[in-house]
Write an enzyme that holds these catalytic residues in place. Structure first.
Site, PDB file in Angstrom:
ATOM      1  N   ASP A 155       0.867  -1.179   0.000  1.00 30.89           N
ATOM      2  CA  ASP A 155       0.000   0.000   0.000  1.00 30.89           C
ATOM      3  C   ASP A 155       0.905   1.231   0.000  1.00 30.89           C
ATOM      4  O   ASP A 155       1.507   1.561   1.025  1.00 30.89           O
ATOM      5  CB  ASP A 155      -0.904   0.010   1.235  1.00 30.89           C
ATOM      6  CG  ASP A 155      -1.999  -1.043   1.182  1.00 30.89           C
ATOM      7  OD1 ASP A 155      -1.754  -2.130   0.614  1.00 30.89           O
ATOM      8  OD2 ASP A 155      -3.093  -0.804   1.727  1.00 30.89           O
ATOM      9  N   LYS A 219      -6.915   3.446  -3.739  1.00 29.29           N
ATOM     10  CA  LYS A 219      -7.365   3.456  -2.346  1.00 29.29           C
ATOM     11  C   LYS A 219      -7.598   4.896  -1.898  1.00 29.29           C
ATOM     12  O   LYS A 219      -6.794   5.780  -2.192  1.00 29.29           O
ATOM     13  CB  LYS A 219      -6.303   2.772  -1.476  1.00 29.29           C
ATOM     14  CG  LYS A 219      -6.571   2.753   0.017  1.00 29.29           C
ATOM     15  CD  LYS A 219      -5.451   1.988   0.726  1.00 29.29           C
ATOM     16  CE  LYS A 219      -5.546   2.103   2.236  1.00 29.29           C
ATOM     17  NZ  LYS A 219      -4.434   1.393   2.923  1.00 29.29           N
ATOM     18  N   LYS A 255     -10.340   0.394  -2.919  1.00 26.73           N
ATOM     19  CA  LYS A 255     -10.336   0.188  -1.471  1.00 26.73           C
ATOM     20  C   LYS A 255     -10.684   1.485  -0.755  1.00 26.73           C
ATOM     21  O   LYS A 255      -9.853   2.387  -0.656  1.00 26.73           O
ATOM     22  CB  LYS A 255      -8.971  -0.323  -0.992  1.00 26.73           C
ATOM     23  CG  LYS A 255      -8.892  -0.522   0.528  1.00 26.73           C
ATOM     24  CD  LYS A 255      -7.523  -1.029   0.944  1.00 26.73           C
ATOM     25  CE  LYS A 255      -7.393  -1.083   2.474  1.00 26.73           C
ATOM     26  NZ  LYS A 255      -6.057  -1.567   2.905  1.00 26.73           N
TER      27      LYS A 255
END
Length: 319
Positions: A155, A219, A255
């Protein structure tokens, strides 16, 4: 099924210079903020009952990245989190596992060992999380260390300062470099910190920038700022991945992270997914929740559906 193969070739002509990339990103259709928020609110009113609710709860559990990102994290805390990811409800072994456990790079090896033999992935924040303000060699080393320790997913967080200053090519090249470092060893989630991007137009531009550079997931947030995932910004990102797949054939995950705390809110997000991009994304390979506190409420609602009684928070573990 569409792949997550790099889409760079499809945009080779617009990623050669800052000016070309700026023309492309600023040429994307402007976002109707009122219309976006109204649609997100409308979809959030859908009523999900009984069997459909039970399915949605299990699906949401399976999509959670169970996360601990604190300076006080210890190996014991990470092992406890991993145990909960594998067996969220010890009283009911039919409960799905979560999608992943997300930790800092120095805790990846601990998480990997604790999750051995399970299907739960190890995700790690890297690239100078949460600010993203570091030189590229530092970000690459951070990523390489996490992957070497066993991370299945990275991430990364973009440098919002560079993005907001209009240095789009710099941000693009950093994402592409981190993606190259990941190779086929780890999937890459690119975090925009939507609460700091100020406008929906910027969120759309960041979404396309991340996907063009090779993101496997886009995300919303780090969970470290005041404004994190919202139905509107998630809807906007879902529209972006839908349009990107239509143009390139490449499917990218989404996400939402931060601020999703209960079952009702989670189901609203699943409705957004179903109504915007369809069943292809209703799987934890393509949609995740970055919301550790959400899991306990999902477990309590699951128990209530099974037993007819609401057990309360004392019957689930505290993360």
């Amino acid at each position: 099924m569409p792949t997550t193969a790099p889409a760079a070739l499809a945009f080779a002509d617009v990623t050669t210079s800052d000016s070309a990339l700026r023309r492309f990103l600023h040429g994307l259709p402007g976002v109707d903020a009122v219309g976006l928020e109204a649609r997100a609110a409308s979809l959030g009113t859908r009523s999900i009952k009984t069997t459909a609710k039970a399915y949605a709860i299990d699906l949401a559990i399976s999509m959670i990245d169970l996360t601990t990102l604190e300076g006080a994290d210890t190996p014991g805390k990470v092992r406890a989190l991993a145990a909960k990811a594998v067996n969220p409800d010890p009283t009911d072994r039919t409960t799905p596992t979560t999608a992943a456990v997300c930790v800092y790079p120095d805790m990846v090896a601990t998480a990997k060992a604790a999750l051995a033999g399970s299907d739960v992935k190890v995700a790690s924040v890297a690239t100078a999380f949460p600010a993203g303000r570091a030189a590229l060699p530092v970000k690459l080393a951070d990523t390489a260390d996490a992957i070497a320790a066993g991370a299945d997913e990275i991430d990364m967080v973009i440098d919002r300062g560079a993005f907001l200053a209009g240095r789009y090519l710099e941000v693009y090249e950093q994402i592409a470099a981190i993606k190259a470092e990941c190779g086929d060893r780890a999937r890459l989630k690119v975090i925009f910190e939507t609460g700091e991007l100020s406008t929906y137009d910027n969120i759309r531009r960041a979404s396309w920038l991340g996907m063009m550079a090779g993101a496997d997931f886009i995300k919303t947030s780090t969970g470290k700022v005041a404004v994190n995932a919202t139905p509107a910004n998630t809807l906007l990102m879902l529209e972006a991945v839908r349009d990107f797949r239509a143009q390139t054939g490449v499917q990218v995950g989404v996400k939402p992270a931060g601020g999703i705390r209960n079952t009702k809110e989670a189901i609203k997000f699943l409705v957004l997914v179903n109504e915007t991009v369809g069943e292809d994304w209703l799987d934890n390979h393509w949609f995740r929740f970055g919301a550790s506190s959400l899991l306990n409420d999902l477990l309590m609602q699951r128990q209530k559906l099974a037993t007819g009684r609401y057990s309360g928070p004392d019957y689930v573990t505290v993360d």
